[in-house]
Design a protein around this motif. Structure first.
Motif, short mmCIF file in Angstrom:
data_model
loop_
_atom_site.label_atom_id
_atom_site.label_comp_id
_atom_site.label_asym_id
_atom_site.label_seq_id
_atom_site.Cartn_x
_atom_site.Cartn_y
_atom_site.Cartn_z
N SER A 167 41.67 -13.30 25.12
CA SER A 167 42.88 -13.78 24.17
C SER A 167 42.00 -14.49 23.30
CB SER A 167 43.67 -14.60 25.02
OG SER A 167 43.17 -15.70 25.61
N GLN A 198 42.71 -7.31 23.97
CA GLN A 198 43.57 -6.60 25.22
C GLN A 198 42.74 -5.76 26.00
OE1 GLN A 198 47.13 -5.26 23.84
NE2 GLN A 198 47.94 -7.05 22.89
N HIS A 236 38.13 -17.01 25.74
CA HIS A 236 39.25 -17.26 24.87
C HIS A 236 38.68 -17.69 23.55
CE1 HIS A 236 42.97 -18.18 23.39
NE2 HIS A 236 42.55 -19.37 22.97
#
Length: 571
Positions: free
Chosen positions: A197, A192, A231
């Protein structure tokens, strides 16, 4: 270098940020708030669990301008100086590379001087178990009666190596391995902060690979971030760590359950071709069967799965597989894992391990609550076996009667066996006597000096040969032969028979190391003493003058000083 590794960039700066060690941080916070902290602490626990981090937070907290407080403010000049390393009163020492007496004496000499910039001088000694015995002794008195302005924090992964005299003078705190929840929560926080993510399964895989260490988890996450594009996916983590996917493992286990050998080997080939290590595949299989057993015993605990996914095919498989079969597979895989660690060809050993596992249609997979009818062919086989067993029992009863009627035969059996064993072990006495006639001490000493290297080479080439030779030693040598004495007769017999080509291996290794070819002779240790005494007696009878000439100088001098009847000469 502008970039910092994640475990350094996100190192906790407050006790509240130290994940998974609340039982320790709360105790330290209460002691700081009440100003009842000790003069010496031992922080022990697995690697990457926060020992050195907690020590640095402790150093800031006791020197903070807002003290006494439960947390350092991280804003004052003292906290900032300790964080950037500009304050010399907080000293961090690596005992692995500074483990001598001189380094600890230097600490002992400087510890009496007051700190220059903060209230307390703090010594953080990392890997303190690496200190030598002399260094521990030098540290002992300082730990017992340190100045009021000094705090010692000793960090170690092996507290059992620290002397009890040191441990008794310190407060000891045990850091435990991080739980999966703590690791995943911290990694989510880091992601975060970086506006990134990740898949939940990917973080769990990293957590399992880290084995409870936060530093290892963040290092793996750092690597996964570099491997991914914004990601962190489950596939990326699997490729990076070499773990197998849940679908691949389920396919492997399903073919094993069905007894489809060809499909089993094809699935394994696909996994290995994708870069999966055999050791990692076997470890993942153990975790998969653990998940299967967990779901079978407690279906509501899916969140505790390590590698499996509770989809419908998985649930159907669990219903078909019996608990006995699962437990047997787990036991076999665990034994195979130990074998795989020492194997030179892990791929082949993994294939053999999987082929040895029973399919579900074997007896181990049959639930004891289900009765099955025996086919007629099997019934005939069972009937024949019963008849053979009855015949064997009758024959055994007759043998027992004969033995009871003739106890003297049984009493003579051990002696007969002993004679047979003596006949089997043939010692080349004449050949050994001829070799001893030309034996030289320098040749024997040369072989003895090289024997440790010889054994090490043999151990690398053939471990079974090394095990046979471990209880042997060279006792005599000439220019072209040497004699090896064995503690155990069976080992001597095995080498004499050249089982496993032991003789060839020894002679080849000696030729490579010494550059000379020696012929190997073998003898049991007890018979060697007899042969040696007989050889010496024969030599004395034939040449008494030579015996005096060959006598050791030190023995001759001893005979001049001490009466000969007082002397006992041992070889």
């Amino acid at each position: 270098m502008s970039y910092q590794a994640l475990y350094r960039a996100f190192r906790p700066q407050r006790f509240a940020d130290v994940a998974g060690q609340e039982h320790l941080t709360t105790t330290l916070q209460n002691a700081l708030e009440q100003k009842k902290f000790s003069h010496a602490y031992v922080f022990s626990g697995p690697r990457g669990t926060g020992k050195t981090t907690a020590a640095k937070i402790m150093a800031k907290a006791i020197n903070c301008e807002q003290a006494p407080a439960r947390e350092p403010c991280n804003q004052c000049s003292a906290c900032q100086g300790i964080m950037d390393g500009s304050i010399s009163d907080v000293i961090e020492i690596d005992a692995a590379s500074n483990n001598g007496v001189d380094e600890i004496r230097d600490i002992r000499d400087k510890v009496k001087y007051a700190p220059s910039a903060v209230s307390y001088k703090v010594y953080i000694i990392d890997e303190v178990h690496m200190l030598s015995t002399g260094a521990f002794n030098a540290l002992l008195k300082t730990l017992e009666e340190p100045p009021q302005h000094v705090l010692f924090i000793l960090a170690t992964t092996e507290p059992h190596k620290i002397p009890t005299t040191i441990l008794s003078r310190c407060q000891r705190f045990e850091f435990k391995r991080m739980t999966m929840e703590s690791l995943v929560a911290r990694m989510n926080y880091v992601l975060q902060e970086m506006n990134m993510s990740a898949d939940d399964t990917a973080l769990k895989r990293i957590g399992r690979a880290a084995e409870g260490g936060m530093r290892d988890a963040l290092s793996l996450l750092d690597q996964a971030i570099s491997f991914s594009d914004g990601h962190v996916s489950d596939e990326a983590v699997m490729q990076m760590t070499g773990m197998a996917s849940a679908d691949a493992l389920f396919s492997l286990v399903s073919t094993l359950h069905a007894g489809e050998t060809a499909s089993l080997l094809n699935t394994l080939e696909d996994m290995v071709s994708q870069g999966k290590e055999p050791q990692r595949i076997l470890e993942d299989l153990i975790y998969f069967f653990r998940d299967v057993l967990l779901y079978k015993k407690a279906p509501a605990m899916e969140e505790f799965f390590q590698v499996a996914e509770a989809h419908e095919p998985f649930k159907e498989f669990v219903q078909k597989a019996s608990e006995e079969w699962i437990l047997h597979i787990l036991h076999q895989l665990n034994e195979s894992q130990n074998e795989l660690k020492w194997s030179g060809n892990a791929r082949v050993m993994l294939e053999v391990a999987l082929l040895r596992l029973p399919a579900a249609n074997n007896d181990l997979a049959v639930s004891p609550t289900k009765s099955q009818e025996i086919p007629e062919v099997q019934a005939d086989i069972v009937s024949d076996l019963h008849k053979k067993i009855a015949a064997l029992e009758k024959e055994l009863a007759q043998v027992a009667k004969r033995q009871a009627a003739a106890p003297s035969v049984e009493a003579q059996a051990p002696q007969q066996k002993k004679r047979v064993r003596g006949q089997q072990l043939k010692v080349p006495t004449a050949e050994i006597q001829r070799m001893l006639a030309s034996a030289e001490k320098k040749e024997l000493q040369q072989i003895k000096n090289a024997w440790a290297d010889v054994m090490e080479h043999i151990k690398r080439e053939k471990i079974s040969a090394h095990a046979t030779l471990i209880s042997s030693e060279p006792v005599a040598a000439s220019e072209d032969a040497f004699l090896l004495a064995f503690k155990y007769d069976i080992h001597c017999q095995m080498v004499a028979d050249n089982k496993n080509q032991v003789c060839d291996i020894i002679e080849d290794v000696l030729q490579r190391i010494l550059g000379k070819t020696y012929r190997l002779l073998t003898v049991p240790q007890k018979q060697w003493q007899e042969i040696r005494e007989e050889f010496i007696r024969t030599q004395r009878e034939h040449s008494p003058e030579q015996e005096e000439a060959d006598e050791e100088p030190i023995i001759a001098e001893a005979k001049k000083i001490v009466p000969e009847e007082w002397l006992e000469i041992k070889s």
